[in-house]
Write a protein that holds these residues in place. Structure first.
Motif, PDB file in Angstrom:
ATOM      1  N   UNK A  54       0.864  -1.169   0.000  1.00  0.00           N
ATOM      2  CA  UNK A  54       0.000   0.000   0.000  1.00  0.00           C
ATOM      3  C   UNK A  54       0.906   1.226   0.000  1.00  0.00           C
ATOM      4  N   UNK A  55       0.692   2.105  -0.969  1.00  0.00           N
ATOM      5  CA  UNK A  55       1.459   3.336  -1.082  1.00  0.00           C
ATOM      6  C   UNK A  55       0.582   4.474  -0.585  1.00  0.00           C
ATOM      7  N   UNK A  56       1.061   5.180   0.422  1.00  0.00           N
ATOM      8  CA  UNK A  56       0.391   6.357   0.944  1.00  0.00           C
ATOM      9  C   UNK A  56       1.191   7.577   0.512  1.00  0.00           C
ATOM     10  N   UNK A 124      -2.110 -10.683   9.858  1.00  0.00           N
ATOM     11  CA  UNK A 124      -2.199  -9.406  10.589  1.00  0.00           C
ATOM     12  C   UNK A 124      -1.516  -8.282   9.833  1.00  0.00           C
ATOM     13  N   UNK A 125      -0.345  -8.553   9.292  1.00  0.00           N
ATOM     14  CA  UNK A 125       0.399  -7.509   8.575  1.00  0.00           C
ATOM     15  C   UNK A 125      -0.257  -7.156   7.245  1.00  0.00           C
ATOM     16  N   UNK A 126      -0.777  -8.130   6.533  1.00  0.00           N
ATOM     17  CA  UNK A 126      -1.469  -7.838   5.278  1.00  0.00           C
ATOM     18  C   UNK A 126      -2.727  -7.003   5.562  1.00  0.00           C
ATOM     19  N   UNK A 127      -3.486  -7.370   6.599  1.00  0.00           N
ATOM     20  CA  UNK A 127      -4.662  -6.577   6.974  1.00  0.00           C
ATOM     21  C   UNK A 127      -4.265  -5.156   7.355  1.00  0.00           C
ATOM     22  N   UNK A 128      -3.201  -5.021   8.112  1.00  0.00           N
ATOM     23  CA  UNK A 128      -2.711  -3.701   8.517  1.00  0.00           C
ATOM     24  C   UNK A 128      -2.377  -2.853   7.284  1.00  0.00           C
ATOM     25  N   UNK A 129      -1.676  -3.448   6.337  1.00  0.00           N
ATOM     26  CA  UNK A 129      -1.306  -2.740   5.109  1.00  0.00           C
ATOM     27  C   UNK A 129      -2.558  -2.262   4.377  1.00  0.00           C
ATOM     28  N   UNK A 130      -3.505  -3.144   4.197  1.00  0.00           N
ATOM     29  CA  UNK A 130      -4.692  -2.790   3.420  1.00  0.00           C
ATOM     30  C   UNK A 130      -5.575  -1.767   4.142  1.00  0.00           C
ATOM     31  N   UNK A 145      -9.168   3.293  -1.783  1.00  0.00           N
ATOM     32  CA  UNK A 145      -7.775   3.708  -1.951  1.00  0.00           C
ATOM     33  C   UNK A 145      -7.186   2.995  -3.174  1.00  0.00           C
ATOM     34  N   UNK A 146      -6.738   3.752  -4.172  1.00  0.00           N
ATOM     35  CA  UNK A 146      -6.303   3.118  -5.422  1.00  0.00           C
ATOM     36  C   UNK A 146      -4.906   2.498  -5.397  1.00  0.00           C
ATOM     37  N   UNK A 147      -4.061   2.858  -4.436  1.00  0.00           N
ATOM     38  CA  UNK A 147      -2.647   2.451  -4.457  1.00  0.00           C
ATOM     39  C   UNK A 147      -2.393   1.313  -3.479  1.00  0.00           C
ATOM     40  N   UNK A 148      -3.101   0.215  -3.663  1.00  0.00           N
ATOM     41  CA  UNK A 148      -3.058  -0.886  -2.709  1.00  0.00           C
ATOM     42  C   UNK A 148      -3.262  -2.218  -3.408  1.00  0.00           C
ATOM     43  N   UNK A 149      -2.620  -3.233  -2.893  1.00  0.00           N
ATOM     44  CA  UNK A 149      -2.828  -4.588  -3.406  1.00  0.00           C
ATOM     45  C   UNK A 149      -4.181  -5.142  -2.966  1.00  0.00           C
ATOM     46  N   UNK A 150      -4.913  -4.405  -2.154  1.00  0.00           N
ATOM     47  CA  UNK A 150      -6.239  -4.853  -1.735  1.00  0.00           C
ATOM     48  C   UNK A 150      -7.098  -5.219  -2.942  1.00  0.00           C
ATOM     49  N   UNK A 151      -6.989  -4.461  -4.004  1.00  0.00           N
ATOM     50  CA  UNK A 151      -7.804  -4.711  -5.193  1.00  0.00           C
ATOM     51  C   UNK A 151      -7.484  -6.067  -5.828  1.00  0.00           C
TER      52      UNK A 151
END
Length: 175
Positions: A54-56, A124-130, A145-151
């Motif tokens: 995830x890029x902020x 936990x870390x993947x959830x935190x990132x997303x 949020x467009x800049x995330x691997x969540x998609x």
């Protein structure tokens, strides 16, 4: 000089936080295509698997899995940071130390890393990132949020598009 200790595990999986020097900056999202190019170049020359990212505006989080027998994550981050920095003008406010090191003053010199220990730690870390863009007040829902691997996780059926629905997640750690 500080004595930084890093854990080097060949083929390991790691969580990272990488931050701009100016925490008020929006450079990472403003120059997202430059960052994508730098990231892709590094992944091509020194392969690794991005499990989540995830890029902020002023920092990014990522979980990487390194190839078997390889623990050189610092070199990968150095490639990404230097390629990104070379594509941008230098900061106006550079000290002597940064000038000596030929730094542009864009990135903090260090980064945070944590070796992922098991599947629960990874989740936990993947959830935190997303969830991070919601935590920072950038969006109300993770899917916005467009800049995330969540998609990618939604496309693969791992999460529904309304995952976390704006509710606070307890990841058990801060930034």
């Amino acid at each position: 000089m500080s004595n930084y200790r890093r854990e080097w595990m060949p083929g390991g999986t790691y969580f990272f936080t990488v931050t701009l020097a100016d925490r008020r900056s929006t450079l990472l999202t403003d120059a997202i295509e430059v960052l994508r190019q730098a990231y892709g170049n590094a992944a091509h020359s020194m392969p690794f698997q991005t499990i989540a990212i995830c890029v902020l505006p002023d920092h990014l989080h990522a979980v990487w899995r390194l190839p078997d027998g390889d623990s050189a994550y610092s070199q990968r981050w150095s490639l990404i940071k230097s390629c990104f920095s070379r594509s941008l003008p230098a900061s106006d406010d550079l000290g002597a130390s940064k000038l000596r090191r030929r730094e542009k003053g864009i990135w903090q010199r260090r980064f945070w890393e944590h070796r992922i220990r098991d599947d629960d730690d990874l989740a936990r870390h993947v959830d935190y990132i997303h969830y991070n863009p919601v935590r920072h007040g950038l969006v109300e829902r993770v899917c916005d949020w467009p800049y995330s691997s969540f998609h990618r996780y939604v496309t693969q059926g791992v999460h529904p598009p309304d995952w976390a629905g704006g509710t606070e997640l307890d990841g058990g750690f801060g930034e």
